[in-house]
Design a protein around this motif. Structure first.
Motif, PDB file in Angstrom:
ATOM      1  N   ALA A 266       4.181  -1.464   2.724  1.00 61.62           N
ATOM      2  CA  ALA A 266       3.093  -1.561   1.761  1.00 61.62           C
ATOM      3  C   ALA A 266       1.833  -2.108   2.413  1.00 61.62           C
ATOM      4  O   ALA A 266       0.707  -1.750   2.029  1.00 61.62           O
ATOM      5  CB  ALA A 266       3.509  -2.449   0.590  1.00 61.62           C
ATOM      6  N   ALA A 267       2.006  -2.960   3.423  1.00 56.78           N
ATOM      7  CA  ALA A 267       0.853  -3.546   4.115  1.00 56.78           C
ATOM      8  C   ALA A 267       0.043  -2.494   4.853  1.00 56.78           C
ATOM      9  O   ALA A 267      -1.153  -2.686   5.111  1.00 56.78           O
ATOM     10  CB  ALA A 267       1.320  -4.627   5.091  1.00 56.78           C
ATOM     11  N   ALA A 268       0.684  -1.372   5.209  1.00 62.61           N
ATOM     12  CA  ALA A 268      -0.061  -0.285   5.867  1.00 62.61           C
ATOM     13  C   ALA A 268      -1.155   0.235   4.951  1.00 62.61           C
ATOM     14  O   ALA A 268      -2.177   0.761   5.417  1.00 62.61           O
ATOM     15  CB  ALA A 268       0.894   0.836   6.251  1.00 62.61           C
ATOM     16  N   ARG A 269      -0.953   0.046   3.639  1.00 61.30           N
ATOM     17  CA  ARG A 269      -1.963   0.474   2.657  1.00 61.30           C
ATOM     18  C   ARG A 269      -2.822  -0.699   2.189  1.00 61.30           C
ATOM     19  O   ARG A 269      -4.036  -0.597   2.087  1.00 61.30           O
ATOM     20  CB  ARG A 269      -1.253   1.102   1.456  1.00 61.30           C
ATOM     21  N   ASP A 270      -2.174  -1.842   1.944  1.00 56.75           N
ATOM     22  CA  ASP A 270      -2.873  -2.970   1.325  1.00 56.75           C
ATOM     23  C   ASP A 270      -3.353  -4.011   2.321  1.00 56.75           C
ATOM     24  O   ASP A 270      -4.146  -4.887   1.969  1.00 56.75           O
ATOM     25  CB  ASP A 270      -1.937  -3.654   0.314  1.00 56.75           C
ATOM     26  N   GLY A 271      -2.845  -3.951   3.559  1.00 53.60           N
ATOM     27  CA  GLY A 271      -3.229  -4.930   4.571  1.00 53.60           C
ATOM     28  C   GLY A 271      -2.265  -6.100   4.647  1.00 53.60           C
ATOM     29  O   GLY A 271      -1.513  -6.388   3.705  1.00 53.60           O
ATOM     30  N   LEU A 272      -2.269  -6.773   5.794  1.00 55.66           N
ATOM     31  CA  LEU A 272      -1.423  -7.949   5.998  1.00 55.66           C
ATOM     32  C   LEU A 272      -2.076  -9.182   5.398  1.00 55.66           C
ATOM     33  O   LEU A 272      -3.301  -9.302   5.403  1.00 55.66           O
ATOM     34  CB  LEU A 272      -1.201  -8.186   7.498  1.00 55.66           C
ATOM     35  N   PRO A 273      -1.276 -10.141   4.912  1.00 52.90           N
ATOM     36  CA  PRO A 273      -1.852 -11.411   4.471  1.00 52.90           C
ATOM     37  C   PRO A 273      -2.353 -12.191   5.691  1.00 52.90           C
ATOM     38  O   PRO A 273      -2.001 -11.868   6.832  1.00 52.90           O
ATOM     39  CB  PRO A 273      -0.673 -12.114   3.800  1.00 52.90           C
TER      40      PRO A 273
ATOM     41  N   GLY B  72      -0.398  -1.333  14.048  1.00 52.80           N
ATOM     42  CA  GLY B  72      -0.705  -0.148  13.257  1.00 52.80           C
ATOM     43  C   GLY B  72      -1.965  -0.295  12.426  1.00 52.80           C
ATOM     44  O   GLY B  72      -2.598   0.696  12.068  1.00 52.80           O
ATOM     45  N   LEU B  73      -2.329  -1.539  12.131  1.00 55.54           N
ATOM     46  CA  LEU B  73      -3.543  -1.807  11.359  1.00 55.54           C
ATOM     47  C   LEU B  73      -4.738  -2.129  12.255  1.00 55.54           C
ATOM     48  O   LEU B  73      -5.788  -2.539  11.758  1.00 55.54           O
ATOM     49  CB  LEU B  73      -3.295  -2.970  10.391  1.00 55.54           C
ATOM     50  N   GLY B  74      -4.548  -1.972  13.568  1.00 51.80           N
ATOM     51  CA  GLY B  74      -5.666  -2.156  14.485  1.00 51.80           C
ATOM     52  C   GLY B  74      -5.797  -3.539  15.082  1.00 51.80           C
ATOM     53  O   GLY B  74      -6.787  -3.825  15.771  1.00 51.80           O
ATOM     54  N   PHE B  75      -4.795  -4.407  14.866  1.00 54.22           N
ATOM     55  CA  PHE B  75      -4.842  -5.742  15.483  1.00 54.22           C
ATOM     56  C   PHE B  75      -4.270  -5.625  16.901  1.00 54.22           C
ATOM     57  O   PHE B  75      -3.124  -5.984  17.169  1.00 54.22           O
ATOM     58  CB  PHE B  75      -4.038  -6.742  14.641  1.00 54.22           C
ATOM     59  N   ASP B  76      -5.090  -5.116  17.797  1.00 58.77           N
ATOM     60  CA  ASP B  76      -4.626  -4.780  19.146  1.00 58.77           C
ATOM     61  C   ASP B  76      -4.702  -5.956  20.116  1.00 58.77           C
ATOM     62  O   ASP B  76      -3.994  -5.977  21.123  1.00 58.77           O
ATOM     63  CB  ASP B  76      -5.450  -3.624  19.707  1.00 58.77           C
TER      64      ASP B  76
END
Length: 348
Positions: A13-20, A46-50
């Motif tokens: 779900a975080a892939a859509r809503d983001g990580l806390p 996956g959310l760009g936190f590289d």
């Protein structure tokens, strides 16, 4: 707070809503903690936190370092994952610094904390309430010994293999107390055998005996009346070079604790209260009622005299095989060898 087994769905779900802002993975099973932390790292990538910055909490670590990094800008103008790895439980200063840092994080930074399980005292603090509001606290449960065959079966199923109940129990017995070794054995079976049902005899020959024991396993098995497991544990401790006095200390302490509980119950104290006052928890707590049914204060005092006899053997004050005498104590505590309690030699 979210369950470990619910983490994959929450990360999807975080892939859509983001990580806390904060994800805290806590537990005492290194393999399972590592796997959950890897899931969080993968979701963050996956959310760009590289970009990733890792802090190790050890001697000399200052909470101000984390706070400063939480407020800093990325050198590469990318999204960052800050990771705090702890080998012990955090003190109040560090815990409040973690909560402060998580509260200050911008959209381009997330914080992953990895460490041991937090006890109830910690989870009832004000700082934990702040952390629970800001992010996810993920307690990773211990795989109880009775659940280990099922856990191994699930791991085999992931690689398209299955084994009968006896084979699963065999593997669990060989790797007891060592999930990392269990995972290695499961992966090895994927290399040795094709998908489908595993041949029991060949698995028996392939699986190594990599169980790791400690003296608390020994007492727990004896409390539970598990004679075979207790003797395997004693043999394993001997093979690993454990000194007799170390094993004897644990057994004698276990007998004294059980005696205190038995006397309290005999005096009218509720069993559950007596166990709690003795500060016994977990698997050993569940084994106490059965141990109390097998023993009376008199039989426990005889076991203490047997422990004293082993102690004299280790000091050269009494002739005899100290390991054999120690085995008699284990059998007596497990309740499998009634003669071990009535043998005049042991009560000498």
């Amino acid at each position: 707070m979210i369950r470990s087994d619910a983490l994959p769905a929450r990360l999807s779900a975080a892939a859509r809503d983001g990580l806390p802002p904060l994800v805290w993975i806590a537990g005492d099973e290194p393999l399972l903690v590592q796997e959950d932390a890897d899931r969080v790292r993968a979701a963050a990538r996956g959310l760009g936190f590289d970009e990733r910055r890792v802090f190790h909490v050890e001697r000399g670590f200052r909470p101000e370092e984390l706070d400063a990094e939480a407020g800093a800008m990325s050198l590469f103008a990318s999204r960052r994952l800050l990771e705090l790895r702890m080998s012990g439980k955090p003190g109040k200063e560090l815990a409040e610094a973690i909560a402060d840092a998580a509260q200050r994080l911008g959209d381009d930074t997330r914080l992953l904390v990895v460490g041991p399980r937090l006890d109830r005292k910690a989870t009832e603090t004000a700082w934990f309430a702040r952390i629970d509001r800001l992010g996810w606290y993920v307690p990773v449960p211990v795989v109880e010994r009775g659940a280990l065959p099922g856990w191994i079966g699930e791991r085999l199923a992931r690689q398209g293999q299955r084994a009968d109940a006896d084979t699963l129990r065999l593997i669990a017995e060989r790797v007891e107390g060592n999930l990392l070794a269990a995972e290695q054995e499961v992966r090895k079976l994927a290399l040795l055998f094709p998908q489908g049902a595993l041949p029991a005899a060949e698995v028996r020959a392939a699986v190594l005996d990599v169980a790791r024991w400690d003296v608390f396993d020994l007492v727990g098995a004896a409390y539970g009346g598990e004679t075979g497991r207790a003797l395997r544990c004693l043999a394993g401790l001997r093979a690993e070079g454990t000194a007799v006095p170390v094993a004897l200390w644990a057994l004698a302490d276990g007998v004294r604790t059980l005696l205190r509980i038995a006397l309290a119950v005999e005096a009218g104290r509720p069993t559950a209260v007596a166990i709690r006052e003795a500060r016994i928890w977990g698997e050993r707590e569940r084994a106490i009622p059965g141990a109390l049914r097998r023993h009376s204060p008199a039989s426990l005092r005889r076991l203490l005299r047997a422990c004293a006899r082993v102690d004299r053997m280790t000091k050269g004050l009494l002739a005899g095989d100290d390991w054999q005498a120690l085995e008699a104590v284990v059998l007596g505590l497990a309740g499998a060898h009634a003669l071990a309690l009535d043998d005049p030699a042991l009560a000498a």
